[in-house]
Design a protein around this motif. Sequence first.
Motif: not given
Length: 246
Positions: A63-80, A109-111, A159-167
């Motif tokens: 759960t510690d995202i170490k990659t420095l690459d912008y795209t890879s780190s965003v994708e890893e965050t979405k996965r977690l 949850g959603h917090t 988060l609004k862009e990634l999950y438009p149906d989740t508040a």
Amino acid sequence: MNKLFTKSAFKIALTCPRQLYYYYDCQNYANQNTDDSFLQALAEGGFQVGELAKIYYGIDENTDIKTLDYTSSVEETKRLLVSDTINIAEAAFRYKNCFVRVDILRKTGHTIELIEVKAKSWDAKSSFTQKRSPNKIAKDILPYLYDVAFQKWVVVNALKELYPDTAFKVKASLMMADKDKNAEVDGMNQCFRIERDVNKRIKIMKAPHANTLNNYAHVLTAFDVDELCDKIICGETEEQDEVMRS
């Protein structure tokens, strides 16, 4: 590709907007701060405090995202973030050309709580605002509050862009050394040895017993700054005219 507007760039712009030009052209303009031994020592202390915070929140290699690459780190965050309950270190978010990495992200949850860790001491009796102007951020804490406010703005919109149906409810905290807490372990800093890799980037080597620090009184406290961050984002704090004129 154009460089993204990161937390580092935001902090530079907060101090002096003109410095952004030199910051983005580092090949032709050297950053004297990289040769400042005092600033390097402060940075190293910040890394140590950050590692202690990871122990408090149960962060591990998964759960510690170490990659420095912008795209890879965003994708890893979405996965977690698929997990309903999780704590993540260095969670990455991008909104338009803005990019942030959150020291500690706590999802229940959603917090979502954004926890910005600083190598600074604080006590619960101190005010984040000036005594004579309760709607004006105190100068000694201003850079830290603006830092986490910028993060919240980026994360909320991402988060609004990634999950438009989740508040999601996003909350912000500053984690600092608590002046009201007494350390029960001597030489805590020795549990986090500072090294540098081949690219001269700081790397923290934890002592085998470092994780046991979670069993003792926690000397770091996450102070709630969410309401002030919202006021900063909405332009409702009095010091903003001074900041914009600087």
